[in-house]
Design an enzyme around this catalytic site. Structure first.
Site, PDB file in Angstrom:
ATOM      1  NE  ARG A  20      -3.684  -0.001   2.393  1.00 24.20           N
ATOM      2  CZ  ARG A  20      -4.313   0.696   3.591  1.00 24.20           C
ATOM      3  NH1 ARG A  20      -4.384  -0.244   4.800  1.00 24.20           N
ATOM      4  NH2 ARG A  20      -4.993   1.876   3.423  1.00 24.20           N
ATOM      5  NE  ARG A  50      -7.845  -5.564   4.722  1.00 24.17           N
ATOM      6  CZ  ARG A  50      -8.081  -6.071   6.070  1.00 24.17           C
ATOM      7  NH1 ARG A  50      -9.233  -6.657   6.207  1.00 24.17           N
ATOM      8  NH2 ARG A  50      -7.474  -5.680   6.847  1.00 24.17           N
ATOM      9  CG  HIS A  80       1.348  -8.491   3.857  1.00 20.38           C
ATOM     10  ND1 HIS A  80       1.517  -8.464   5.469  1.00 20.38           N
ATOM     11  CD2 HIS A  80       0.191  -7.218   4.047  1.00 20.38           C
ATOM     12  CE1 HIS A  80       0.835  -7.877   6.107  1.00 20.38           C
ATOM     13  NE2 HIS A  80       0.160  -7.060   5.282  1.00 20.38           N
ATOM     14  CE1 TYR A 113      -3.558   2.298  10.484  1.00 23.19           C
ATOM     15  CE2 TYR A 113      -2.289   0.643   9.289  1.00 23.19           C
ATOM     16  CZ  TYR A 113      -3.678   1.253   9.571  1.00 23.19           C
ATOM     17  OH  TYR A 113      -4.498   1.250   8.850  1.00 23.19           O
ATOM     18  NE  ARG A 209      -4.166  -3.835  15.241  1.00 20.07           N
ATOM     19  CZ  ARG A 209      -4.974  -3.932  14.180  1.00 20.07           C
ATOM     20  NH1 ARG A 209      -6.318  -3.470  14.379  1.00 20.07           N
ATOM     21  NH2 ARG A 209      -4.602  -4.360  12.895  1.00 20.07           N
ATOM     22  CG  HIS A 237       0.253  -2.083  11.461  1.00 17.15           C
ATOM     23  ND1 HIS A 237       1.049  -2.072  10.415  1.00 17.15           N
ATOM     24  CD2 HIS A 237      -0.889  -2.827  10.855  1.00 17.15           C
ATOM     25  CE1 HIS A 237       0.835  -2.734   9.484  1.00 17.15           C
ATOM     26  NE2 HIS A 237      -0.603  -3.085   9.553  1.00 17.15           N
TER      27      HIS A 237
END
Length: 357
Positions: A20, A50, A80, A113, A209, A237
């Site tokens: 991302r 996503r 990822h 984050y 989390r 995160h």
């Protein structure tokens, strides 16, 4: 890091994974500038990230138009991992510099984050990342690695081995300890292995989390386990994995949560953190969060959570505010150090001019 690499005439190549990103963070501009400066630039863009599928397609087209080699990963595996690899000609040899992180290269989430990253130039890790990028771009079969733990081929297997090793090394004189911080713990094999560890008496501290399949405090099964969740100003995160390993401690950070999809069907990377100063940073983070009495929520054996409350008259900060304070003090100390060095340089400069006038 990327901006310097793009302008440095000694840099030959830049490789990066983009899960991302955003247009405001200058990541793309640095990559495009590097290509314009004649460097070999290769970027792996995950089109199925996503919430960012459309944006990633736009970024990929923009990169391709700038002459950057854009690939889309291995069929059937979502990429990822958060990686940058820079190849530079240092004196007469090539050296690999890298960044391995837990968070996306996204300016928006970077403000919201909490994440971790390592900058380094270790020979073994650099070679591992080179071979990983060769695999991701289709030039080689899946490699075996010297230092990194990578999914889907070695990460889960190595985690299970390390949990088993902690059980084997556990004793009354030196109790075993496993500590993990992540977004979610869902993989059944990892949960079973951790239950086996707690049954053997190994202490297991989890900072999770979101989803967590392991239930702490079950008599005869997980009495030595603790599960907490930190809820604060920022979204937690970061991923940290720690094994006491009989005193030969191991710390890892990386992109993977311990979910079936991350361990079995994604490209993920965990990197060992070996420098003592960086280990101290990770130890501080784990200790501060595990001892938080304000923003920590304890999971009970039935899966419900209860928020911790400070003791009477206890004026404790929450974990995030504590770590913000540490960062501010470090920044102030660095500023004082830089000002002192600048004064020393000025004094030396004027002394030199007086001596030679």
């Amino acid at each position: 890091f990327l901006r310097n690499a793009a302008e440095d005439p000694k840099v030959l190549a830049i490789k990066m994974t983009l899960y991302r990103t955003s247009g405001e963070g200058n990541i793309l501009n640095s990559l495009i500038q590097a290509a314009r400066n004649g460097k070999q630039v290769a970027v792996l863009v995950e089109l199925m990230a996503r919430f960012d599928e459309a944006a990633n397609i736009r970024w990929a087209r923009r990169l391709e138009q700038a002459g950057i080699h854009v690939t889309y990963g291995v069929i059937g595996l979502k990429t990822h991992s958060k990686l940058i690899l820079v190849v530079r000609r240092d004196y007469a040899k090539l050296r690999r510099y890298y960044h391995v992180g837990t968070g996306n290269y996204h300016a928006g989430t970077a403000r919201l984050y909490t994440d971790l990253g390592v900058l380094g130039c270790g020979k073994d890790v650099g070679q591992d990342l080179t071979e990983l990028f060769n695999y991701l771009t289709g030039y080689s079969p899946p490699p075996s690695y010297r230092k990194i733990l990578a999914a889907p081929y070695s990460l889960k297997k190595m985690l299970l081995k390390k949990i088993e090793r902690e059980i084997r090394l556990h004793s009354a004189e030196q109790p075993g300890l496993i500590q993990m911080k992540m977004n979610a713990l869902e993989d059944a094999d990892i949960v079973k292995a951790l239950y086996k560890a707690t049954t053997a008496g190994v202490r297991v501290d989890l900072i999770v989390r979101d989803t967590c399949r392991l239930r702490p405090g079950i008599p005869g099964l997980s009495e030595s386990a603790k599960v907490i969740s930190i809820v604060g100003r920022f979204l937690e995160h970061a991923r940290i994995t720690y094994f006491q390993n009989g005193g030969d401690e191991e710390y890892f950070i990386g992109s993977a949560d311990f979910m079936h999809r991350n361990l079995e069907s994604r490209v993920e990377v965990l990197i060992p953190v070996e420098a003592s100063a960086l280990r101290q940073e990770l130890r501080l983070t784990l200790d501060v969060q595990l001892s938080d009495q304000r923003s920590a929520w304890d999971m009970r054996a039935d899966g419900s959570y209860v928020q911790r409350k400070p003791a009477n008259n206890e004026n404790s900060l929450n974990a995030q505010d504590t770590l913000i304070g540490v960062a501010k003090r470090r920044l102030a100390a660095a500023k004082r150090h830089n000002e002192k060095r600048m004064r020393e340089k000025l004094v030396n400069h004027f002394q030199y001019r007086l001596k030679n006038s």
